[in-house]
Scaffold this motif. Structure first.
Motif, PDB file in Angstrom:
ATOM      1  N   LEU A  96      30.683  38.292  30.328  1.00  0.00           N
ATOM      2  CA  LEU A  96      29.585  37.831  29.477  1.00  0.00           C
ATOM      3  C   LEU A  96      28.500  38.890  29.405  1.00  0.00           C
ATOM      4  N   GLY A  97      28.448  39.606  28.332  1.00  0.00           N
ATOM      5  CA  GLY A  97      27.417  40.590  28.047  1.00  0.00           C
ATOM      6  C   GLY A  97      27.470  40.862  26.559  1.00  0.00           C
ATOM      7  N   HIS A  98      26.315  40.795  25.881  1.00  0.00           N
ATOM      8  CA  HIS A  98      26.371  40.704  24.432  1.00  0.00           C
ATOM      9  C   HIS A  98      25.472  41.677  23.682  1.00  0.00           C
ATOM     10  N   ASP A  99      24.575  42.360  24.376  1.00  0.00           N
ATOM     11  CA  ASP A  99      23.639  43.251  23.688  1.00  0.00           C
ATOM     12  C   ASP A  99      23.354  44.430  24.614  1.00  0.00           C
ATOM     13  N   ALA A 100      23.759  45.622  24.206  1.00  0.00           N
ATOM     14  CA  ALA A 100      23.603  46.808  25.045  1.00  0.00           C
ATOM     15  C   ALA A 100      22.302  47.525  24.701  1.00  0.00           C
ATOM     16  N   LYS A 101      21.420  47.647  25.691  1.00  0.00           N
ATOM     17  CA  LYS A 101      20.120  48.277  25.478  1.00  0.00           C
ATOM     18  C   LYS A 101      19.671  48.980  26.764  1.00  0.00           C
ATOM     19  N   ARG A 146      22.033  52.510  29.899  1.00  0.00           N
ATOM     20  CA  ARG A 146      22.180  51.436  28.916  1.00  0.00           C
ATOM     21  C   ARG A 146      23.016  50.328  29.567  1.00  0.00           C
ATOM     22  N   LEU A 147      22.449  49.109  29.589  1.00  0.00           N
ATOM     23  CA  LEU A 147      23.091  47.966  30.224  1.00  0.00           C
ATOM     24  C   LEU A 147      23.541  46.962  29.173  1.00  0.00           C
ATOM     25  N   SER A 148      24.509  46.167  29.536  1.00  0.00           N
ATOM     26  CA  SER A 148      24.965  45.049  28.714  1.00  0.00           C
ATOM     27  C   SER A 148      24.264  43.789  29.209  1.00  0.00           C
ATOM     28  N   TRP A 149      23.590  43.062  28.295  1.00  0.00           N
ATOM     29  CA  TRP A 149      22.698  41.975  28.684  1.00  0.00           C
ATOM     30  C   TRP A 149      23.233  40.620  28.251  1.00  0.00           C
ATOM     31  N   VAL A 150      22.926  39.595  29.063  1.00  0.00           N
ATOM     32  CA  VAL A 150      23.286  38.217  28.741  1.00  0.00           C
ATOM     33  C   VAL A 150      22.141  37.294  29.162  1.00  0.00           C
TER      34      VAL A 150
END
Length: 289
Positions: A196-201, A166-170
Motif C-alpha cells: 500500500l503506497g500510492h503517491d511518491a514524493k 523520494r518515498l511512497s506514501w499512504v
C-alpha cells in the motif's frame, strides 16, 4: 470459513486501529470485538471490548474465544517477534480461521531490519496453517504531521531524517479501509500480500504542496540521522528497534533502498475507491499547518 465471522481488532487504540474503529461505523453488519491491554480504553465505543496483552498467552487465549478473524498489529520493538509467536501459537490452538497482519514496507529481500522482522512474522503465520492476508503499508502520510508523538511541524518548516529520498506514501485511513475489506471477506483475500503506497514524493516536494495549499511559505530542512540516534539514547528508548530506524534513515538519505518510491494499485483494485494523495491529505489537515 463458515458463514460466521466474528472479528477481533488488536492494536485498537493505535493510529491505524482508531481509524479502523471509525471506518467500521460504515459496516454495521460486522460482529466486532476490540482488544487492548489498556484499562477501559473503549468505554465510549459501540463495540464489545476485551483485555489482551501480547506477552500474556492466557489473555490471548481468552480474547480469541469465539473469534474467527483477527486484525493483527504488534508494537514497535524487537519484542514484536516473541509477541507475534505467542499470538500465532495460541491462535492455532484456538482454531482461528484467518489473520490480517499489518506489517511493513519493503521488497522480500529487504535488508532493513524491522521490515525483515515483519516478514519473519508473515512466514510464521503462513507456517501455522491459519488463513492469512498480509498488508505492507509504505510511508504513513500521518508521519508528515508527527512521528511517534513528535511534532514535525514548525510554521514554515517541514523536517525529516530522510534527506531528499523520494518515498511512497499512504494515508492510514486507506490502510484501515483495506484492512476492513480483508477482514470482512477473508476467503476472498486469503494468501494475498497487499502493498500500500500510492503517491511518491520527497519531503521538499511535499513542502511545496503545503505552500501552495496554505499560502504559507514552507521549506524542507533535512535533519542529520545522528540527531535521531542521540535523542533515542537520551530518552532510553528500545535501542534495538531504534537502531534499525536510524539505519534506514541513513540508507534512505544515501538512496540505498531500492524501490523506495514504488507505488501500487492494490487499494483501488480491492476497494473500488481511489486512494488519498498527498495534496488531498494536506487539504484534509490544513489546520495542522
Amino acid at each position: 470459513m463458515t458463514g460466521k465471522n466474528t472479528i477481533l481488532i488488536t492494536g485498537s487504540t493505535g493510529q491505524v486501529g482508531r481509524l479502523i474503529q471509525e471506518e467500521l461505523t460504515h459496516w454495521p453488519h460486522l460482529d466486532i470485538v476490540l482488544a487492548s491491554r489498556k484499562p477501559k480504553p473503549h468505554q465510549h465505543s459501540a463495540f464489545k471490548s476485551v483485555y489482551m496483552d501480547y506477552n500474556d498467552r492466557d489473555s490471548i487465549r481468552s480474547a480469541l474465544e469465539n473469534i474467527d478473524t483477527v486484525f493483527m498489529m504488534t508494537g514497535y520493538s524487537i519484542d514484536m517477534l516473541q509477541q507475534s509467536k505467542n499470538f500465532v501459537d495460541v491462535a492455532k490452538q484456538s482454531q482461528l480461521s484467518h489473520i490480517v497482519h499489518l506489517g511493513a514496507c519493503g521488497d522480500n529481500d529487504t535488508d532493513v531490519a524491522h521490515w525483515g522482522w515483519h516478514q519473519f512474522i508473515e512466514k510464521y503465520i503462513e507456517s501455522s496453517g491459519i488463513g492469512f492476508t498480509h498488508l505492507r503499508p509504505e510511508a504513513f502520510m500521518q508521519n508528515i504531521l508527527g512521528y511517534q508523538g513528535d511534532n514535525n511541524l514548525e510554521k514554515g518548516i517541514l523536517k525529516s531524517y530522510f534527506g531528499n529520498a523520494r518515498l511512497s506514501w499512504v494515508d492510514c485511513r486507506d490502510v484501515a479501509k483495506m484492512a476492513i475489506q480483508c477482514l470482512a471477506h477473508p476467503t476472498q483475500h486469503h494468501g494475498q500480500t497487499y502493498r500500500l503506497g500510492h503517491d511518491a514524493k520527497t519531503y521538499a516536494e511535499i513542502a511545496q504542496i503545503i505552500t501552495e495549499e496554505t499560502g504559507i511559505d514552507y521549506r524542507y530542512e533535512a535533519e542529520d540521522p545522528e540527531l535521531f540516534w542521540k535523542i533515542a539514547v537520551q530518552n532510553q528508548l528500545e535501542l534495538t528497534y531504534m537502531k534499525s530506524i536510524y539505519d534506514h534513515y541513513v540508507a534512505h538519505a544515501q538512496h540505498k533502498i531500492p524501490n523506495a518510491d514504488a507505488t501500487f494499485s492494490h487499494f483501488s483494485e480491492v476497494t473500488a475507491q481511489q486512494p488519498t494523495d498527498i495534496r488531498q491529505f494536506i487539504r484534509q489537515h490544513l489546520s495542522r499547518f
